[in-house]
Design an enzyme around this catalytic site. Structure first.
Site, PDB file in Angstrom:
ATOM      1  N   LYS A   1      39.945  49.517  49.318  1.00 37.87           N
ATOM      2  CA  LYS A   1      41.083  48.614  49.176  1.00 37.87           C
ATOM      3  C   LYS A   1      41.620  48.591  47.746  1.00 37.87           C
ATOM      4  CE  LYS A   1      38.211  44.496  48.454  1.00 37.87           C
ATOM      5  NZ  LYS A   1      38.588  44.248  47.065  1.00 37.87           N
ATOM      6  N   THR A   2      40.733  48.649  46.745  1.00 35.99           N
ATOM      7  CA  THR A   2      41.206  48.621  45.362  1.00 35.99           C
ATOM      8  C   THR A   2      42.050  49.852  45.064  1.00 35.99           C
ATOM      9  OG1 THR A   2      39.231  47.392  44.688  1.00 35.99           O
ATOM     10  CG2 THR A   2      40.510  48.451  42.947  1.00 35.99           C
TER      11      THR A   2
ATOM     12  N   ASP B   1      44.682  40.651  46.239  1.00 36.61           N
ATOM     13  CA  ASP B   1      43.386  41.190  46.666  1.00 36.61           C
ATOM     14  C   ASP B   1      42.524  40.055  47.218  1.00 36.61           C
ATOM     15  OD1 ASP B   1      41.322  42.969  47.020  1.00 36.61           O
ATOM     16  OD2 ASP B   1      40.633  42.866  44.939  1.00 36.61           O
ATOM     17  N   GLU B   2      41.562  40.384  48.089  1.00 36.39           N
ATOM     18  CA  GLU B   2      40.628  39.416  48.665  1.00 36.39           C
ATOM     19  C   GLU B   2      41.371  38.220  49.270  1.00 36.39           C
ATOM     20  OE1 GLU B   2      37.732  40.270  49.025  1.00 36.39           O
ATOM     21  OE2 GLU B   2      36.966  41.441  47.361  1.00 36.39           O
TER      22      GLU B   2
ATOM     23  N   GLN C   1      34.642  39.067  55.793  1.00 35.02           N
ATOM     24  CA  GLN C   1      33.993  38.817  54.510  1.00 35.02           C
ATOM     25  C   GLN C   1      34.451  37.494  53.892  1.00 35.02           C
ATOM     26  OE1 GLN C   1      33.032  42.341  51.909  1.00 35.02           O
ATOM     27  NE2 GLN C   1      34.661  43.300  53.101  1.00 35.02           N
TER      28      GLN C   1
ATOM     29  N   ARG D   1      26.456  45.784  51.720  1.00 36.91           N
ATOM     30  CA  ARG D   1      26.270  46.155  50.299  1.00 36.91           C
ATOM     31  C   ARG D   1      25.448  47.446  50.204  1.00 36.91           C
ATOM     32  NH1 ARG D   1      30.340  44.466  49.166  1.00 36.91           N
ATOM     33  NH2 ARG D   1      30.444  44.050  51.371  1.00 36.91           N
TER      34      ARG D   1
END
Length: 672
Positions: free
Chosen positions: A29-30, A215-216, A246, A603
């Site tokens: 995504k980044t 973002d997020e 998330q 993770r």
């Protein structure tokens, strides 16, 4: 855009309508956000100064900036805004403070400052609040601000249980305004109120920010959603990136429902899913998908990977929490010995910070280096901040934040009403709080006793500052700490005598540290102002220490692990009442706890190990515990149970010694 997959490329190039990118864990995504910034500048001709990208942490913002710098040269990226939500709000307030009735140089209150002010308002005001409940009041006020509710609406909507907190919220807001101060929640709330009440200023900012990337997005609260909607305008000039699976911050106001709200507010919204994971092997993703499928979904997605299938995920059982810590440390040592690599390849993740204690002990006993993410910074300790505030005021009397922090610490009978009136006077005169204390006009606002107390304090500050400058600075610093009876203040305001002693040692360590800095250059003693500047920079550097942790095992909560990745992950305390947590079970928030477990699993890049105990010590008593219900929701074929009954602690200890002996032999007897 070389290397982007089809969905990533579609997300980068779509600009003619509002866009929601549902980006699963590890799906890049980044990269999508940074590539889109470059696309907007290079292909769409939008000047970088008209683009803003916002996220939630300084670390994420720095990473984004670094990636953009590789895609755009300095001229093309000039004026680009990449920041946290709070930094954007702070910039808006800095530029528009006059419209909101603030003077320049707004003071920012942190959580400790907020608690101190609330305590003072309860102790000195007409509010019948309970001092023991001050942290709950602070949380409730944040919840109201995150829900975009001003104090007046909080009062009108209050129940019998929240009415006290609502009135305290009103007093707190009034005091902050008088002090020319805001708290972190205000950095978002006040710009929203500003834009809602002043369409001309909103239009100016919409022209300044012509395309917004977020973002997020699943972590936004109601107030942040309103800020995004106001800046993006009716046309919806935005791309938001998020993952409802998330969303783990409901306790601080996050609203994953904001993803659905976008569809209602922007009927032309396009939704693009990023489901290819570039982080984890397929087996880990299969287990994660299987778990999160138990939650209801508005947007369905399923992560997949081309990185191979991977090993089964292991489930370890232990007789108690000490055996758990010993075995996990043994597993890490043994695995590193067999496979090589680095200690930084391993992460131990847990639900609550208290779970780290036994692991720290076992890691130290085995000479395994470790780093705790999210631990309390030395500079975040209240006593360190107090003494630094005194020293800041000595070198700069116009430091309003330092003045407010210590003017009544220890108590000098200078209450919040006095400070509120002082703040009103200083704001009207456009001077600092310290300068306002010596003006004759203040006597029209305060009674003689209040003025005398303020002037006596300011006289003492001036005398002490001059003494420190002209004499042995650090002898004088220790003397002032003694003169204000700070050690006694700590004894009166610490839970135990041992805690007071520990806090006083922190004060001694700070003074010794300052002295070493002052004498660090041979033959040259730095001024106190120079030393304070240096120590404040050290505060900034310490906050960045997490990124420079080096070759150490990482210990952190599941919340802190979000956004990170490790080759080998140990999820400990996978038990009922820990994960899911007892408070969440009682509150019916199992879905968020499941998302938290999902975040932990995703993770892991190569291996993932679950760990639980059959007995655990709680509040000094050993209790029988049950494995987490989430283990029963995982695909049995992809789990491996090395022992059906808990491993004997002596066997764990023996294996650990064998592994350590092997390592020492390999390293020629060196310490690990």
């Amino acid at each position: 855009m070389a290397g982007l997959n089809t969905q990533q490329r579609a997300a980068v190039t779509l600009i003619d309508r509002p866009l929601l990118v549902l980006a699963g864990a590890g799906s890049g995504k980044t990269r999508v956000i940074t590539e889109k910034i470059a696309w907007l500048v290079k292909q769409q001709g939008i000047a970088a100064r008209h683009i803003a990208a916002v996220t939630f942490t300084n670390k994420a913002a720095r990473e984004m900036k670094a990636r953009v710098a590789k895609l755009l040269d300095s001229d093309a990226s000039r004026g680009l805004r990449v920041s946290t939500f709070h930094a954007l709000g702070q910039d808006i307030l800095r530029r528009e403070h006059k419209t909101l009735g603030y003077k320049a140089g707004i003071t920012l209150f942190d959580e400790q400052d907020k608690i101190t002010l609330l305590r003072s308002l309860i102790a000195h005001g007409q509010n019948d609040g309970d001092l023991e409940a001050v942290e709950h009041y602070s949380w409730q006020i944040s919840q109201w601000k995150n829900a975009c509710l001003p104090a007046t609406k909080a009062i009108s909507n209050a129940t019998d249980e929240t009415l006290l907190a609502a009135h305290l919220y009103q007093e707190y807001s009034r005091s902050l305004k008088a002090y020319n101060a805001v708290d972190f929640d205000d950095l978002i709330l006040l710009p929203v109120f500003l834009f809602q009440q002043h369409p001309d200023i909103l239009e100016k900012w919409q022209n300044r920010i012509r395309y917004l990337l977020v973002d997020e997005y699943q972590d936004t609260n109601i107030t942040q959603y309103q800020l995004v909607r106001l800046l993006a305008g009716n046309l919806g000039r935005f791309t938001v990136v998020g993952d409802d699976d998330q969303s783990i911050y409901a306790w601080r106001g996050a609203q994953p429902e904001n993803l659905q709200q976008l569809q209602r507010d922007y009927p032309r919204l396009e939704v693009i899913k990023l489901e290819q994971n570039y982080r984890s092997v397929s087996r880990i993703l299969k287990v994660a998908n299987h778990l999160i499928a138990n939650n209801p979904h508005v947007f369905e997605k399923k992560l997949w990977s081309e990185l191979g299938y991977g090993e089964p995920l292991r489930v370890l059982a232990h007789r108690n929490d000490l055996a758990e810590a010993k075995q996990i440390v043994s597993e890490i040592i043994h695995h590193k010995f067999r496979h090589g690599g680095h200690f930084s390849d391993y992460a131990i993740l847990y639900r609550g910070n208290h779970q780290s204690r036994l692991f720290e002990r076992c890691l130290r006993e085995n000479n395994v280096p470790y780093f705790i993410t999210g631990g309390t910074s030395f500079f975040a300790c209240q006593e360190v901040k107090d003494i630094l505030a005194y020293l800041r005021l000595f070198v700069n009397p116009d430091d309003d934040a330092a003045f407010l922090r210590i003017v009544n610490t220890p108590r000098r009978e200078i209450g919040p009403n006095t400070l509120e009136k002082l703040g009103d006077y200083a704001t009207g005169r456009h001077i600092s709080l310290f300068s306002a204390c010596s003006e004759l006009g203040l006597q029209q606002k305060l009674n003689d006793k209040a003025v005398q107390r303020l002037q006596r304090f300011c006289q003492w500050v001036g005398d002490t500052a001059r003494a420190i400058e002209s004499d042995d600075s650090f002898t004088r610093i220790r003397r002032f700490i003694s003169d204000i009876q700070y050690e006694q203040w700590l004894k009166e305001n610490s839970k135990t005598p041992a805690a007071a002693e520990r806090r006083m040692r922190n004060v001694d360590d700070l003074v010794n540290w300052l002295k070493r800095i002052a004498e660090s250059d041979a033959g040259e003693n730095k001024s106190l102002a120079d030393v304070i500047s240096r120590i404040m920079l050290m505060d900034v550097l310490e906050r960045q220490q997490e990124e420079e942790a080096g070759d150490r095992v990482s210990l952190m909560t599941l919340h802190a692990a979000k956004g990170l990745e490790f080759p080998h992950v140990f999820l400990i305390g996978f038990e009922e009442n820990l994960l899911p947590h007892s408070s969440s079970i009682e509150a019916g928030q199992i879905e968020e706890e499941r998302r938290l477990a999902y975040v932990g699993i995703t993770r892991a890049q190569k291996t993932c190990t679950f760990s639980y105990c059959t007995h655990r010590k709680r509040y000094g008593e050993v209790e029988e515990t049950q494995p987490s219900r989430f283990l029963s929701e995982l695909p049995e074929d992809d789990l491996e149970w090395p022992q059906k009954k808990p491993l004997d602690p002596e066997a764990v200890k023996k294996r650990g010694k064998q592994s350590l002996a092997q390592l020492k032999t390999m390293l020629g007897g060196c310490r690990i």
